[in-house]
Design a protein around this motif. Structure first.
Motif, PDB file in Angstrom:
ATOM      1  N   ILE A   1       0.850  -1.186   0.000  1.00  0.00           N
ATOM      2  CA  ILE A   1       0.000   0.000   0.000  1.00  0.00           C
ATOM      3  C   ILE A   1       0.886   1.236   0.000  1.00  0.00           C
ATOM      4  O   ILE A   1       1.909   1.286   0.683  1.00  0.00           O
ATOM      5  CB  ILE A   1      -0.929   0.016   1.230  1.00  0.00           C
TER       6      ILE A   1
ATOM      7  N   GLU B   1     -13.621  -9.419   4.797  1.00  0.00           N
ATOM      8  CA  GLU B   1     -13.959  -8.022   5.092  1.00  0.00           C
ATOM      9  C   GLU B   1     -12.711  -7.207   5.407  1.00  0.00           C
ATOM     10  O   GLU B   1     -12.535  -6.097   4.885  1.00  0.00           O
ATOM     11  CB  GLU B   1     -14.936  -7.969   6.267  1.00  0.00           C
TER      12      GLU B   1
ATOM     13  N   SER C   1      -9.610  -7.894   4.549  1.00  0.00           N
ATOM     14  CA  SER C   1      -8.806  -7.818   3.328  1.00  0.00           C
ATOM     15  C   SER C   1      -9.378  -6.795   2.350  1.00  0.00           C
ATOM     16  O   SER C   1      -8.636  -6.013   1.750  1.00  0.00           O
ATOM     17  CB  SER C   1      -8.737  -9.197   2.674  1.00  0.00           C
ATOM     18  N   ALA C   2     -10.708  -6.768   2.202  1.00  0.00           N
ATOM     19  CA  ALA C   2     -11.330  -5.829   1.267  1.00  0.00           C
ATOM     20  C   ALA C   2     -11.125  -4.389   1.718  1.00  0.00           C
ATOM     21  O   ALA C   2     -10.864  -3.504   0.887  1.00  0.00           O
ATOM     22  CB  ALA C   2     -12.829  -6.134   1.140  1.00  0.00           C
ATOM     23  N   ARG C   3     -11.240  -4.144   3.012  1.00  0.00           N
ATOM     24  CA  ARG C   3     -11.054  -2.769   3.504  1.00  0.00           C
ATOM     25  C   ARG C   3      -9.616  -2.305   3.298  1.00  0.00           C
ATOM     26  O   ARG C   3      -9.371  -1.119   3.025  1.00  0.00           O
ATOM     27  CB  ARG C   3     -11.418  -2.691   4.985  1.00  0.00           C
TER      28      ARG C   3
ATOM     29  N   GLU D   1      -7.442  -3.495   0.924  1.00  0.00           N
ATOM     30  CA  GLU D   1      -7.110  -3.425  -0.497  1.00  0.00           C
ATOM     31  C   GLU D   1      -7.709  -2.203  -1.183  1.00  0.00           C
ATOM     32  O   GLU D   1      -7.216  -1.772  -2.226  1.00  0.00           O
ATOM     33  CB  GLU D   1      -7.581  -4.700  -1.200  1.00  0.00           C
ATOM     34  N   ARG D   2      -8.769  -1.633  -0.623  1.00  0.00           N
ATOM     35  CA  ARG D   2      -9.383  -0.468  -1.261  1.00  0.00           C
ATOM     36  C   ARG D   2      -8.681   0.839  -0.875  1.00  0.00           C
ATOM     37  O   ARG D   2      -9.039   1.910  -1.379  1.00  0.00           O
ATOM     38  CB  ARG D   2     -10.858  -0.392  -0.907  1.00  0.00           C
ATOM     39  N   ILE D   3      -7.675   0.774  -0.012  1.00  0.00           N
ATOM     40  CA  ILE D   3      -6.959   1.974   0.416  1.00  0.00           C
ATOM     41  C   ILE D   3      -6.113   2.507  -0.725  1.00  0.00           C
ATOM     42  O   ILE D   3      -5.338   1.770  -1.335  1.00  0.00           O
ATOM     43  CB  ILE D   3      -6.071   1.681   1.644  1.00  0.00           C
ATOM     44  N   GLU D   4      -6.257   3.773  -1.032  1.00  0.00           N
ATOM     45  CA  GLU D   4      -5.416   4.458  -2.007  1.00  0.00           C
ATOM     46  C   GLU D   4      -4.832   5.693  -1.327  1.00  0.00           C
ATOM     47  O   GLU D   4      -5.556   6.622  -0.986  1.00  0.00           O
ATOM     48  CB  GLU D   4      -6.230   4.856  -3.246  1.00  0.00           C
TER      49      GLU D   4
ATOM     50  N   ILE E   1      -9.727   1.867   8.034  1.00  0.00           N
ATOM     51  CA  ILE E   1     -10.546   0.644   7.962  1.00  0.00           C
ATOM     52  C   ILE E   1     -11.511   0.501   9.131  1.00  0.00           C
ATOM     53  O   ILE E   1     -12.307  -0.437   9.144  1.00  0.00           O
ATOM     54  CB  ILE E   1      -9.656  -0.616   7.884  1.00  0.00           C
TER      55      ILE E   1
END
Length: 522
Positions: free
Chosen positions: A193, A217, A219-221, A223-226, A240
């Motif tokens: 990240i 859940e 992992s999804a939170r 992975e969506r971090i930019e 998260i």
């Protein structure tokens, strides 16, 4: 950075080099031009040209300070440069691909096919070799950089228990978990990240215990971090958590591998960030924040008593100044006559109301505490303790505050240190001020109103779907044996149902120790 003279430099877009655009070319000169464009003005990046067997051109790329140069010389350059020349160019002008990974004596190797992969490898400390006539490079696991040794965590010290804590190096931290859970079911999923930092974030869980929905859940939170960079685990925590505006932490943090291991065995998930010794634990509850690892290392009777003592002082840390302000200001009839006379004598020359007096002392105490944290260790503790004594005595002598108020603030400060987790203690310290204001204006009604608002807020919180006040609200009687008391280990036969829906059994029945019977009795 070593430059080659008069090499062919194809036209490249060097205004904003993006390694994602470039693939490793079979032409070594083109690869060198790409490296020059990407690593311009990077004096710590070494580009070393050499010949394999004196025939085939190759280049070695690594970062000085992140790779072990001694091992590079011994296990990469020396074997490759001494390769038989006939072997290295067996196919003549066609240019045979040299088996670099077979020639170098390094156990850990991996292929590199894009400049993005090359960039990631060298910044992880792995040197990369590119060979002419080959469209793939080879990365070698020879990382070596300065890192802090394993030490006891200062914020989570215990009288009895392990003395080691996590460090800033993620692979050291994962190895500590592997030492404790020697099973292939311990999974470590790594995510990078940060557009610039490319920080490694490891998601750890025990397959077969942790719920797949929870793993997905978390992992999804993540992975969506930019974001442009991750410097500490709090960056991840804020991005998260369920309710970012709550003062209460919705993920536990720990520097202790034993606490992290216990959380894994309960079915929870760890988030480990490279560069931070603090590991995030999800989900968490309010009762978890009030538990200390030493509760489980002492005898269960002692652990239960200490836990109740901690619960009591949590209420003291939150409500003691507010209760004093409310009673002195509005409810003097609740105070016994002799004690009331003592309070009146101590306050007869104080020019401020009880609320202003309490706010003044609390703000001063918090300032001294922060000064003690920020000052060097050699003088920090002395300054905070001496400062509190001197300022308290001087304020009392000057008639600005009363002696009972100094005692209340001192007891409150001591009580706030009993919380095992620093983040939970900060939340209670912050909430103490609005409750004092409500008590100063509305008396015990305001104190009760403030407490109810906090309780309602805690009831509404969730941590990855788990109610924050569980197992108290909603009530789960079977789970209270590790909340109201610290039950003995032989009684805690199942994992918390809050986190685990399957594989609940922790140990079989019949583990309670029994005295020997009959002739076996000593």
């Amino acid at each position: 950075m070593t430059q080659t003279s008069e090499r062919e430099k194809p036209e490249l877009d060097t205004s904003a080099p993006d390694p994602e655009k470039y693939r490793i070319s079979e032409r070594l000169e083109l690869n060198l031009a790409m490296l020059d464009a990407l690593y311009q003005d990077c004096s710590d990046i070494v580009i070393r040209r050499f010949r394999i067997g004196g025939v085939t051109d190759a280049v070695l790329v690594y970062i000085e300070g992140l790779s072990d140069t001694g091992l590079i010389d011994q296990h990469i350059l020396a074997p490759l440069m001494r390769t038989d020349a006939a072997d290295a160019d067996k196919n003549g002008d066609k240019g045979r691909t040299v088996p670099v990974d077979e020639t170098a004596s390094v156990a850990q190797t991996s292929g590199v096919r894009t400049m993005a992969e090359l960039n990631s490898q060298i910044f992880d400390g792995s040197p990369v070799v590119l060979v002419d006539h080959s469209d793939a490079g080879t990365a070698f696991g020879l990382a070596k950089w300065e890192k802090r040794s394993v030490e006891e965590p200062m914020a989570e010290s215990v009288v009895r228990g392990p003395r080691e804590g996590f460090t800033e190096t993620i692979r050291v931290n994962t190895s500590m978990l592997r030492r404790r859970i020697k099973s292939y079911r311990l999974k470590l999923k790594t995510i990078q990240i940060g557009a610039y930092t490319q920080t490694k974030v490891a998601l750890a869980y025990v397959d077969g215990i942790a719920e797949p929905a929870l793993i997905a859940e978390v992992s999804a939170r993540i992975e969506r971090i930019e974001i442009d960079g991750i410097l500490e685990s709090n960056y991840i925590e804020e991005l998260i958590e369920d309710n970012p505006f709550s003062p209460f932490p919705q993920l536990s943090t720990t520097e202790r591998p034993d606490v992290a291991t216990a959380a894994l065995l309960e079915g929870r998930v760890l988030v480990m960030v490279d560069g931070s010794p603090f590991v995030l634990i999800a989900p968490t509850t309010f009762t978890t924040i009030l538990q200390s690892p030493e509760d489980y290392y002492q005898r269960f009777l002692i652990g239960s008593v200490i836990r109740w003592l901690r619960y009591f002082f949590v209420l003291v840390a939150l409500l003691a100044p507010s209760l004093y302000v409310a009673v002195v200001t509005f409810h003097q009839e609740m105070i016994p006559s002799r004690l009331l006379l003592t309070l009146v004598r101590s306050r007869e020359e104080i020019p401020f109301p009880a609320l202003a007096e309490a706010m003044l002392m609390e703000i001063t105490f918090e300032g001294l505490r922060e000064a003690g944290v920020r000052l060097p260790k050699q003088v920090g503790a002395a300054v905070s303790i001496v400062g509190a004594l001197v300022i308290g005595q001087a304020a009392t002598a000057a008639g600005l505050v009363s002696s009972p108020m100094v005692m209340v603030v001192a007891i409150t400060g001591i009580a706030s240190f009993l919380l095992p987790q620093y983040s939970g203690g900060i939340a209670l310290r912050m909430l103490r001020f609005p409750i004092m204001l409500l008590s100063g204006f509305l008396g015990l009604l305001g104190l009760t109103l403030g407490f109810i608002l906090i309780y309602v807020h805690l009831c509404s919180l969730r941590s990855f779907g788990v109610p924050y006040l569980s197992p108290v609200a909603p009530l789960s009687g079977s789970e209270l044996k590790d909340v109201l008391i610290r039950a003995p280990h032989w009684m805690m036969r199942s994992r918390p149902s809050l986190y685990v829906k399957r594989n609940k059994r922790r140990l079989p029945a019949g583990q309670k120790p029994e005295p020997p019977k009959g002739e076996e009795r000593m």
